[in-house]
Design an enzyme around this catalytic site. Structure first.
Site, PDB file in Angstrom:
ATOM      1  N   TYR A 162       0.838  -1.193   0.000  1.00  0.00           N
ATOM      2  CA  TYR A 162       0.000   0.000   0.000  1.00  0.00           C
ATOM      3  C   TYR A 162       0.873   1.242   0.000  1.00  0.00           C
ATOM      4  CZ  TYR A 162       1.135   0.852   4.922  1.00  0.00           C
ATOM      5  OH  TYR A 162       1.813   1.121   6.091  1.00  0.00           O
ATOM      6  N   PHE A 257       3.226   9.579   5.100  1.00  0.00           N
ATOM      7  CA  PHE A 257       3.720   8.990   3.853  1.00  0.00           C
ATOM      8  C   PHE A 257       4.293   7.621   4.205  1.00  0.00           C
ATOM      9  CE2 PHE A 257       6.795   7.615   0.864  1.00  0.00           C
ATOM     10  CZ  PHE A 257       6.505   8.184  -0.368  1.00  0.00           C
ATOM     11  N   GLU A 258       3.703   6.580   3.662  1.00  0.00           N
ATOM     12  CA  GLU A 258       4.234   5.235   3.833  1.00  0.00           C
ATOM     13  C   GLU A 258       4.019   4.461   2.542  1.00  0.00           C
ATOM     14  OE1 GLU A 258       3.576   3.981   8.510  1.00  0.00           O
ATOM     15  OE2 GLU A 258       1.945   3.601   7.091  1.00  0.00           O
ATOM     16  N   ILE A 259       5.038   3.787   2.082  1.00  0.00           N
ATOM     17  CA  ILE A 259       4.920   2.751   1.059  1.00  0.00           C
ATOM     18  C   ILE A 259       5.447   1.493   1.733  1.00  0.00           C
ATOM     19  CG2 ILE A 259       5.645   1.952  -1.219  1.00  0.00           C
ATOM     20  CD1 ILE A 259       6.068   4.892  -1.987  1.00  0.00           C
ATOM     21  N   HIS A 294       4.591   2.635  14.423  1.00  0.00           N
ATOM     22  CA  HIS A 294       5.058   1.993  13.195  1.00  0.00           C
ATOM     23  C   HIS A 294       6.579   2.007  13.129  1.00  0.00           C
ATOM     24  CE1 HIS A 294       1.245   2.248  10.439  1.00  0.00           C
ATOM     25  NE2 HIS A 294       0.999   1.647  11.592  1.00  0.00           N
TER      26      HIS A 294
END
Length: 369
Positions: A162, A257-259, A294
């Site tokens: 995601y 913002f996370e990939i 996280h």
């Protein structure tokens, strides 16, 4: 619990489970748009109906800079049913399929074990100290949901990757490669753009709770982890070590913002970590954010080689921006942002620390004079 909701696809009407509000977008000749990217990935946005304009702003930038080349689907989550306007406009903006999900009420409420009188008193104390979002219960629900539940939503069951997209953000640079493919091919698990310090008053007991968790579950502690990013002058954990020590310096990856890999959050290690933290009550007694949670999880449960800094992505989430610093990104026209408008050297930035512990000699490209 919300009852089943009718979803339209062409001229037919089907009734879907309570967590789905609409199936893939309308398209010419009733044919769904063909995905170009090859990964099992989605762009995901946790958003409210009243944030439609900000959602469209983010989508427009994301589609122009990246997704029109790959047509990955969009997944929207909300604790209330999406309005038809929201569905129509976001469906029209997307180049790929769109999905709309409702959040389980049990995942957006105060758990039974929480002392609500204590929550109220602590919130009032934090408000008196002018702590940001101190008086917001919805913000606490959001942080808890992003920490422990978003990846469990049934709409995400068939995805492996995601990209988290927030309402009201911007992307400054063309991204001509498939970031999800990059993560898979290079054996990465978590990607970020900015790193900064957390407000201590919002997570006063999080580090102690994390240390206690590691004592109970030392098998989850990875060797060559990122403990040296979180604790000043501390070497990364070696194989066989069973606890973490030192004082948390408050550095974390900015999670708006996370990939990243959904499989990491689904892992037993992370599920156990979140369950332990949730039992401690810090999401409500304090104001634990998903960003430090996280960060501590990927930083302690993974070797640092699994974490990737996307230094080539220009990004803005108010009030901070990051613009790539290399000359080529600008002279080629790939990026449109000021090279002097970047967060790297800000006093609140932890990026120089990350580049140091990750062994990157040039993290931001060419330094400005």
């Amino acid at each position: 619990m919300v009852t089943d909701i009718a979803a339209r696809n062409g001229s037919s009407v089907r009734y879907l489970p309570h967590w789905v509000q609409q199936v893939p977008r309308r398209h010419t000749k009733d044919k769904a748009p063909e995905q170009i990217g090859k990964e099992k990935a989605t762009l995901i946005m946790l958003v409210r109906n009243r944030e439609l304009n900000d959602a469209l702003k983010s989508m427009r930038a994301m589609e122009d800079r990246f997704n029109r080349k790959f047509r990955y689907p969009w997944t929207f989550l909300n604790d209330e049913p999406f309005t038809q306007d929201f569905i129509n406009y976001t469906t029209g903006m997307a180049s790929g399929n769109t999905y709309y999900g409702l959040i389980n009420k049990d995942q957006w409420s105060i758990p039974h074990h929480i002392d609500q009188d204590k929550v109220k008193a602590n919130m009032e104390t934090m408000v008196s100290k002018n702590v940001i979002y101190a008086g917001s219960m919805s913000y606490r629900h959001m942080c808890r949901y992003n920490s422990g539940f978003f990846y469990r939503h049934p709409l995400l069951a068939n995805f492996q990757w995601y990209w988290r997209v927030e309402p009201g953000v911007d992307y400054f640079c063309d991204i001509d490669y498939d970031v999800f493919e990059y993560m898979r091919v290079h054996d990465k698990v978590y990607g970020f753009v900015m790193a900064m310090y957390e407000y201590l008053v919002t997570i006063e007991t999080l580090w102690d709770s994390t240390k206690e968790f590691i004592k109970k579950h030392p098998q989850y502690l990875a060797s060559d982890n990122s403990l040296d990013f979180f604790v000043d002058n501390h070497p990364p954990t070696k194989s066989g070590e069973k606890e973490i020590t030192g004082n948390y310096n408050l550095c974390h990856f900015w999670s708006n913002f996370e990939i990243a890999s959904l499989d990491f959050w689904r892992s037993q290690a992370y599920q156990d970590y979140f369950s332990y933290l949730d039992s401690e009550g810090g999401f409500f007694y304090e104001r634990w954010g998903d960003a430090p949670i996280h960060s501590l999880a990927v930083g302690l449960f993974l070797p640092k080689t699994k974490i990737h800094h996307f230094g080539d992505i220009g990004y803005r989430h108010p009030p901070y921006s990051r613009c790539p610093q290399d000359v080529e990104s600008h002279q080629s026209g790939r990026c449109f942002c000021s090279r002097r408008d970047h967060f790297d050297d800000d006093g609140y930035s932890c990026l120089p620390r990350w580049w140091n512990v990750a062994g990157q000699s040039v993290g931001a490209g060419i330094k400005l004079d």
